[in-house]
Design an enzyme around this catalytic site. Sequence first.
Site, PDB file in Angstrom:
ATOM      1  CE  LYS A  29       1.110  -4.011   2.494  1.00 42.11           C
ATOM      2  NZ  LYS A  29       1.020  -3.485   1.116  1.00 42.11           N
ATOM      3  CE  LYS A  58       2.223  -0.825   5.120  1.00 42.84           C
ATOM      4  NZ  LYS A  58       2.020  -0.460   3.697  1.00 42.84           N
TER       5      LYS A  58
END
Length: 326
Positions: A199, A251
Amino acid sequence: MTASFPVSRPRRLRRTLPLRRLVAQVSVRPASLVLPLFVKEGITEPRPVGSMPGVVQHTRESLRKAASEAVDAGVGGLILFGIPAVKDGRGSAADDPNGIVQLALADLAAEVGADTVLMADLCLDEYTDHGHCGLLIPAGDVDNDATLERYASIAVAQAAAGAHVVAPSGMMDGQVGAIRTALDEAGHHEVAICAYSVKYASALYGPFRDAAECAPQFGDRSAYQQDPAAGDAVREILLDVAEGADIVMVKPALPYLDVIAQAAAAAPVPVAGYQVSGEYAMVEAAAANGWLDRDRVIMETLTAIRRAGASIILTYWAAEAARRLG
């Protein structure tokens, strides 16, 4: 030996839609799509998110309706984000059995739990008054190890409420192992973990922070989310797998298709890509100005994420795309 022109004519297989469909090597399936949903405590009507046209903060009632419609469309899963009425320094609402996410999970478990995969985002930023993803030390930094105890408690609460999958997104070192241990000790051996393993500290999360009301009140999250210029994605993935992750996630998705490909090559578990709020908002804004073909761009981006190696795609267009894919 490969034949050359004029014997070799690759355009032969591109002439018609049926031909292109027949030889396509990549396909996006409705069952591989996961729809993010926001539920807010204390509101009586759904509230539109200004920076994300078509996305709302749901009431418990409107959430049930949206979830049922998505499942009917063929969406494979739902991931839930909660916005409590009251926030504090430790994010107490995150593991409160009567907290908004636990209540909403129970609603959805009763409504659609047998027909879809219920996922719960597991973090603290939506629940803390400071907007960071963990507990803070006096100097203002996030206390990694103390935060793991909170994550463990949240995981057990979400599992008890009906989550099939918990999805830790805080990027704390050791979070997957702490959560797996807590779930197993509480008897939730069957609950899976979808780790936000990669992330990035991305500028593309802005609209999400409007929707989840979780913008940091000071500083940013660069000390725990990954540096876009770093090369430690595979290391993070393998650490999470070793700690018990059942799925790993990258992500954002589109700016990091290369990382999704690395993840797919390295991970012995399914890989998810999260098409984040900024990716969604850019397309919606450009389409509203007539600058691109919205429907084609949606499907092109989903195909790109799938082609890179993601077998699961989290996208705010999940229900719409599922209906289109039929």
